[in-house]
Write an enzyme that holds these catalytic residues in place. Sequence first.
Site, PDB file in Angstrom:
ATOM      1  N   SER A 159      24.802  48.741  17.098  1.00 57.73           N
ATOM      2  CA  SER A 159      24.196  47.510  16.587  1.00 57.73           C
ATOM      3  C   SER A 159      23.282  46.859  17.612  1.00 57.73           C
ATOM      4  O   SER A 159      22.283  46.231  17.265  1.00 57.73           O
ATOM      5  CB  SER A 159      25.284  46.507  16.195  1.00 57.73           C
ATOM      6  OG  SER A 159      25.943  46.902  15.027  1.00 57.73           O
ATOM      7  N   GLU A 212      23.875  46.633  -3.994  1.00 56.79           N
ATOM      8  CA  GLU A 212      24.585  45.911  -5.051  1.00 56.79           C
ATOM      9  C   GLU A 212      26.084  45.893  -4.798  1.00 56.79           C
ATOM     10  O   GLU A 212      26.768  44.906  -5.102  1.00 56.79           O
ATOM     11  CB  GLU A 212      24.279  46.549  -6.411  1.00 56.79           C
ATOM     12  CG  GLU A 212      22.838  46.382  -6.866  1.00 56.79           C
ATOM     13  CD  GLU A 212      22.432  44.924  -6.963  1.00 56.79           C
ATOM     14  OE1 GLU A 212      23.258  44.100  -7.422  1.00 56.79           O
ATOM     15  OE2 GLU A 212      21.287  44.587  -6.579  1.00 56.79           O
ATOM     16  N   HIS A 244      15.754  42.575   5.502  1.00 55.13           N
ATOM     17  CA  HIS A 244      16.176  43.251   6.731  1.00 55.13           C
ATOM     18  C   HIS A 244      17.552  43.883   6.569  1.00 55.13           C
ATOM     19  O   HIS A 244      17.801  45.003   7.005  1.00 55.13           O
ATOM     20  CB  HIS A 244      16.205  42.268   7.908  1.00 55.13           C
ATOM     21  CG  HIS A 244      16.679  42.882   9.181  1.00 55.13           C
ATOM     22  ND1 HIS A 244      17.988  42.791   9.600  1.00 55.13           N
ATOM     23  CD2 HIS A 244      16.042  43.610  10.114  1.00 55.13           C
ATOM     24  CE1 HIS A 244      18.121  43.432  10.750  1.00 55.13           C
ATOM     25  NE2 HIS A 244      16.958  43.934  11.079  1.00 55.13           N
ATOM     26  N   SER A 245      18.453  43.169   5.930  1.00 56.13           N
ATOM     27  CA  SER A 245      19.798  43.671   5.659  1.00 56.13           C
ATOM     28  C   SER A 245      20.379  42.814   4.541  1.00 56.13           C
ATOM     29  O   SER A 245      19.724  41.913   4.019  1.00 56.13           O
ATOM     30  CB  SER A 245      20.686  43.589   6.908  1.00 56.13           C
ATOM     31  OG  SER A 245      20.995  42.236   7.211  1.00 56.13           O
TER      32      SER A 245
END
Length: 446
Positions: free
Chosen positions: A196, A110, A332-333
């Site tokens: 990443s 959030e 996923h993200s």
Amino acid sequence: MSSILPLSRRIPRIARRSTLPLSQRWSTSISQRPGSDRVRFPGAVNSKFTTEMSFINPQDMPSIPTYRVLDSDGVLVDKDRKPLGVSNEEILVWYKNMLTVSIMDIIMFEAQRQGRLSFYIVSAGEEGISIGSAAALTPDDVVFAQYRETGVFQQRGFTLKNFMSQLFANKNDNGYGRNMPVHYGCDYPRTHTISSTLATQIPHASGAAYALKLQSLQNPDTPRRIVACYFGEGAASEGDFHAGLNIASTRSCPVVFLCRNNGYAISTPTLEQYRGDGIASRGIGYGIDTIRVDGNDIFAVYEAMAAARALALSDGGKPVLIEAMSYRVSHHSTSDDSFAYRARVEVEDWKRRDNPIIRLRKYLENQGLWNEDLERSAREGIRAEILREFGAAEREKKPEIRMAFEGVYDEVTDEARGQMGELKRILETYPEEYDLRAFERGIEGL
């Protein structure tokens, strides 16, 4: 002296130093008994001859079973099995750690939507895999994680302040604000910083495990430790996966590969990723001890990792592969909308049907160790603590600007010094364009 001996006399001496079974040593291919019924070629170990030509169809082979301890109602499947070997206090810690990860995921997701954070990845549905596996490791074991292993860090002592400092890239961040959010890392317990780039940690893990093996050979008195390498089934489609497993197998490295098979590689479902029997079948192909476990069963994951760790340290070192089956409940993200490629009802069904937190809670309630009042109190306390660290980290200053240039080499290079000087010139020339009040030190540190 041995260098002038005939090859046929030198080979057995080399073979005796091998830790592999006799049937797998390449030296056995030098000669073959006349009339033998088996192949003794290096590339096909102990393969029987046959006059029947047939191709092996994978669909005719039995599927790899999935190990579990608890069913979806939190009840032990095997009533006659040995005790779990874990104290009730430790199990409660696992449960609270899963709650912490779950609540933090909701808050930080959030926060990203509010623009207070640039990026975040949640691990909903996979908390049992990370926390259960990490519980079987020692602080000296070396971890290479992907980016959905928040529970591994939580279980290994990463504090809420550590999490928030990294997410907000403030001056208390272990990485000095150089990396994007959820790319955690720490010196101890030994956990390499997350990258990443997909699957790059897999060959790195094999190399680190080989280094540990060499260290133990040079100094047998040092404590034995392993490397634990985490990745998703999507990463197993990368070439680094195959290179890493093959290196570990051929060099007998003490590494446990743990694949979280959660059904999706971003937007690609497993049905479109591969046709074989999951990722576990690949470990067998590389000659690696392999097991598939129910990733929603934290006890099964813990026991599998504990056994895998012991296996990895046996016979002078060997790799092990664990495939933990789960379902990625979340997107996923924060950059992904999973409902663009899967039905919302599918996700809701998994939420209701089974997840590691609900399963462990049912077990605790069945044992009289948990109830609704304890649940409410724990969630309120955890949420308050997370929000407190969230606020403190958000207000904290950023690392000094100089840190953008340090830490790459032992000393700052002449080239980097030139870049620092140019940055300082720009900041002094256009002070109204850059607000440096958020940094610990600004121009004066350059």
